[in-house]
Design a protein around this motif. Structure first.
Motif, PDB file in Angstrom:
ATOM      1  N   ALA A 138      -8.869   0.819  -2.052  1.00  0.00           N
ATOM      2  CA  ALA A 138      -8.367  -0.543  -1.827  1.00  0.00           C
ATOM      3  C   ALA A 138      -7.952  -1.216  -3.127  1.00  0.00           C
ATOM      4  O   ALA A 138      -6.896  -1.856  -3.194  1.00  0.00           O
ATOM      5  CB  ALA A 138      -9.427  -1.372  -1.114  1.00  0.00           C
ATOM      6  N   GLU A 151      -8.986   5.804   1.366  1.00  0.00           N
ATOM      7  CA  GLU A 151      -8.309   4.605   0.907  1.00  0.00           C
ATOM      8  C   GLU A 151      -8.949   4.105  -0.371  1.00  0.00           C
ATOM      9  O   GLU A 151     -10.172   4.080  -0.497  1.00  0.00           O
ATOM     10  CB  GLU A 151      -8.394   3.529   1.993  1.00  0.00           C
ATOM     11  N   MET A 160       0.837  -1.205   0.000  1.00  0.00           N
ATOM     12  CA  MET A 160       0.000   0.000   0.000  1.00  0.00           C
ATOM     13  C   MET A 160       0.868   1.249   0.000  1.00  0.00           C
ATOM     14  O   MET A 160       1.753   1.396   0.831  1.00  0.00           O
ATOM     15  CB  MET A 160      -0.882  -0.038   1.258  1.00  0.00           C
ATOM     16  N   GLN A 170      -4.608  -0.304  -4.075  1.00  0.00           N
ATOM     17  CA  GLN A 170      -3.607  -0.370  -3.012  1.00  0.00           C
ATOM     18  C   GLN A 170      -2.978   0.994  -2.743  1.00  0.00           C
ATOM     19  O   GLN A 170      -1.759   1.147  -2.641  1.00  0.00           O
ATOM     20  CB  GLN A 170      -2.502  -1.383  -3.376  1.00  0.00           C
ATOM     21  N   VAL A 210      -8.433  11.214   5.082  1.00  0.00           N
ATOM     22  CA  VAL A 210      -7.722  10.015   4.637  1.00  0.00           C
ATOM     23  C   VAL A 210      -8.672   9.195   3.786  1.00  0.00           C
ATOM     24  O   VAL A 210      -9.760   8.853   4.223  1.00  0.00           O
ATOM     25  CB  VAL A 210      -7.245   9.173   5.841  1.00  0.00           C
ATOM     26  N   THR A 258       1.111   5.338   0.406  1.00  0.00           N
ATOM     27  CA  THR A 258       0.404   6.496   0.941  1.00  0.00           C
ATOM     28  C   THR A 258       0.867   7.744   0.195  1.00  0.00           C
ATOM     29  O   THR A 258       2.064   7.999   0.085  1.00  0.00           O
ATOM     30  CB  THR A 258       0.690   6.646   2.443  1.00  0.00           C
ATOM     31  N   ARG A 300      -3.491   4.889  -0.626  1.00  0.00           N
ATOM     32  CA  ARG A 300      -4.161   5.664   0.405  1.00  0.00           C
ATOM     33  C   ARG A 300      -3.772   7.120   0.204  1.00  0.00           C
ATOM     34  O   ARG A 300      -2.604   7.438   0.072  1.00  0.00           O
ATOM     35  CB  ARG A 300      -3.716   5.178   1.781  1.00  0.00           C
TER      36      ARG A 300
END
Lengths: 207, 394
Positions: free
Chosen positions: A41, A39, A1, A44, A37, A3, A46
């Motif tokens: 998914a 996400e 993941m 993958q 924040v 960010t 954020r």
């Protein structure tokens, strides 16, 4: 993941558009929510939404692997991050502006700006000693009401300057948004980041 | 009543080490020190204060990050900003006499002033080694292998060592750009990690398209030994070839040491430590956004202390290492004996016996405790010797 720190505001929509062009499947309601924040998914990824000036801080401290930040912010903050791509979006430039014909105060020339580091470096390089006054917004106000002789700010269309009777005097640097990466992430998530960089590089409009 | 200003404050970047963290640091430090000693390195200590003119100037830390002060005679002193320069000073003046390799280690706090927000200590502990007097690539391989061994010993999960060669970068730049001025302009972009600026700059110079491509290709030279093939074709000068050969030999040696999988080449790596002259490296770990350590070859530093010698070494940051390892419960294994006045002699005897076994024992008079429940929580086990029952009643 991965960010990714994204700047709220002007740059955000253009950056999002670029990511979509690079075939990242991002939900359409992205911008409407007030969440900080988000996400995604399936990709993958954020996203964290931050003030443009803070994006570099998140990335340098490694709480975000990547970020999108204007060159103005990078110049001002001088953080230890990799600057990998010029995204060629949110084009503008940093400039010195003031009232037409107005001379610098001889005793204590004053410059108002959101970018104290850039401004003091620039004037030092010109061999001029000035006093920097830090403001957080509406910089154009400063020369109008006598707080400063000059301002240093970003200019995109020049409309704000014009409407306030100011003129651009010197150009400091061109500004576009950049893709920045935390040095540890660059070493440890190499593969994921490289793929993102390649996909983005392929869709960046060439100037 | 108004509290005193600064009563609980510390100067920017200064931190306290409370018992919990102290235990953790002690454990990490002792595991690493033991391993370093097993490799035959000898620990030394140097003073906290050094002269600005000598060690301060030899250190690679930027001037504005040095803590400076004056001694009674008005000489400028610095709080040591790194350990490499002081060790070079000691080695040059005392230890490095017969010209044979010298293996020294240190474990010390260093000081670097900082102006930014929190999250960056201005005083932090470093543990590291310096291998002085050995110019071979095996020496570089040894310090990298030792560093990897330490990281494995302290239980660090994922980490990556990026290795480059400043001599390679210098040679490539010089053979294409022709002068040091242009080379240093370009090197600055690498040091600032500004690849966008690097590319723009390369394209702005009137170079042949082949040379432009060579400079741009440098940025992509990252990865395993497969990178070496390409790296070798990029340079043509003897210096460049030699640097590439050194890196290739290093990678081979690292395979022999069994640590090659932790190492990645990055031909564009340029460190903030300006004294490096050859192979250099940085190590990164998961969970920490900053490098946890770095090192490299610095063959010119001892010359600044009038005794030229090749040298290489590394320093690891204990604070970042602990962050990378993550929290583990290493609460001090301390037992407590709570006694009342009439059984003092018995308590002292019991404590001495336990201490002789190597246990950590607290001896506490019951009258000194305000809240017995809270107090007893602190210790792993607690023995009460209270009341008149005495020895007979046990």
């Amino acid at each position: 993941m991965l960010t990714i720190a994204m700047p709220k505001g002007r740059i955000f929509d253009e950056a999002l558009e670029l990511l979509r062009q690079a075939d990242y499947q991002l939900p359409p309601e992205f911008t409407e929510s007030r969440k900080l924040v988000i996400e995604v998914a399936e990709e993958q990824m954020r996203f964290i939404l931050a003030k443009p000036m803070d994006v570099v801080t998140y990335v340098e401290h490694g709480v975000a692997d990547l970020g999108i930040a204007g060159k103005d912010v990078l110049m001002e903050e001088e953080r230890d991050v990799y600057e990998l791509l010029d995204l060629q979006i949110s084009r503008c430039h940093l400039a010195v502006a003031g009232l037409p014909g107005a001379k610098m105060n001889e005793i204590a020339p004053r410059v108002a700006t959101k970018y104290p580091n850039i401004a003091s470096t620039y004037f030092r390089e010109q061999g001029e000693q000035v006093e920097i006054i830090r403001l957080n917004g509406s910089i154009e106000l400063a020369p109008l009401i006598g707080l400063a002789d000059r301002i240093v700010d970003i200019v995109s269309t020049g409309r704000t300057l014009k409407e306030n009777g100011l003129v651009e005097l010197e150009r400091i640097a061109e500004v576009t948004s950049r893709l920045i990466v935390n040095p540890a992430s660059y070493r440890l998530n190499g593969g994921d980041i490289e793929r993102l960089v390649d996909r983005l590089a392929a869709v960046i409009p060439q100037p | 009543m108004a509290k005193k200003l600064f009563m609980f404050e510390k100067p920017l970047g200064m931190r306290d080490t409370l018992p919990f963290l102290y235990e953790l640091k002690k454990q990490v430090r002792s595991v690493m020190a033991e391993e370093i000693e097993r490799w035959g390195y000898e620990f030394i200590e140097t003073p906290t204060l050094e002269y600005y003119e000598t060690v301060g100037a030899a250190s690679a830390i930027a001037d504005h990050r040095l803590f400076k002060l004056l001694d009674q005679q008005g000489h400028t002193l610095v709080l040591r900003p790194d350990m490499t320069a002081p060790i070079a000073r000691v080695a040059a003046s005392r230890l490095y006499e017969d010209g044979n390799p010298l293996r020294l280690a240190y474990n010390a706090n260093v000081f670097r002033a900082q102006q930014r927000e929190g999250g960056r200590p201005a005083e932090f502990e470093q543990i590291g080694v310096e291998l002085i007097g050995d110019g071979t690539v095996t020496a570089d391989a040894e310090v990298i292998s030792l560093m990897v061994a330490l990281l494995k010993r302290v239980g660090l999960g994922r980490f990556s060592v990026a290795v480059g060669h400043i001599g390679y970068v210098n040679a490539l730049f010089l053979e294409i750009l022709g002068n040091e001025e242009r080379a240093s302009a370009l090197r600055r972009f690498l040091y600032e990690k500004n690849y966008v600026g690097y590319r723009e700059h390369v394209k702005s110079w009137p170079l042949s398209s082949i040379d432009q491509k060579r400079l741009l290709d440098l940025l992509a030279l990252r990865g395993g030994t497969e990178v070496m093939e390409k790296a070798k074709t990029l340079v043509t000068s003897d210096e460049g070839r030699r640097a590439a050969d050194e890196l290739e030999a290093l990678m081979a040696a690292l395979r022999t040491y069994g640590v090659a999988e932790a190492v990645k080449l990055d031909m564009a790596l340029v460190s903030h430590m300006s004294y490096y002259t050859g192979i250099l490296f940085e190590v990164y770990a998961e969970q920490v956004g900053f490098p946890i350590g770095n090192g490299g070859r610095y063959d010119d530093l001892l010359g600044k202390f009038s005794r030229p010698a090749p040298a290489t070494g590394f320093g690891l940051r204990v604070d970042r290492l602990i962050e990378a390892i993550g929290e583990t419960d290493v609460r001090g294994d301390i037992e407590c004996i709570v006694f009342s006045q009439e059984r003092l002699a018995e308590a002292v005897e019991l404590a001495e016996a336990k201490r002789a076994e190597g246990k950590r024992v607290v001896l506490q008079h019951i009258a000194g405790i305000r809240d017995i429940d809270a107090y007893s929580q602190r210790y792993r086990s607690i023995v009460y010797l209270l009341g008149r029952s005495g020895r007979d009643g046990q």
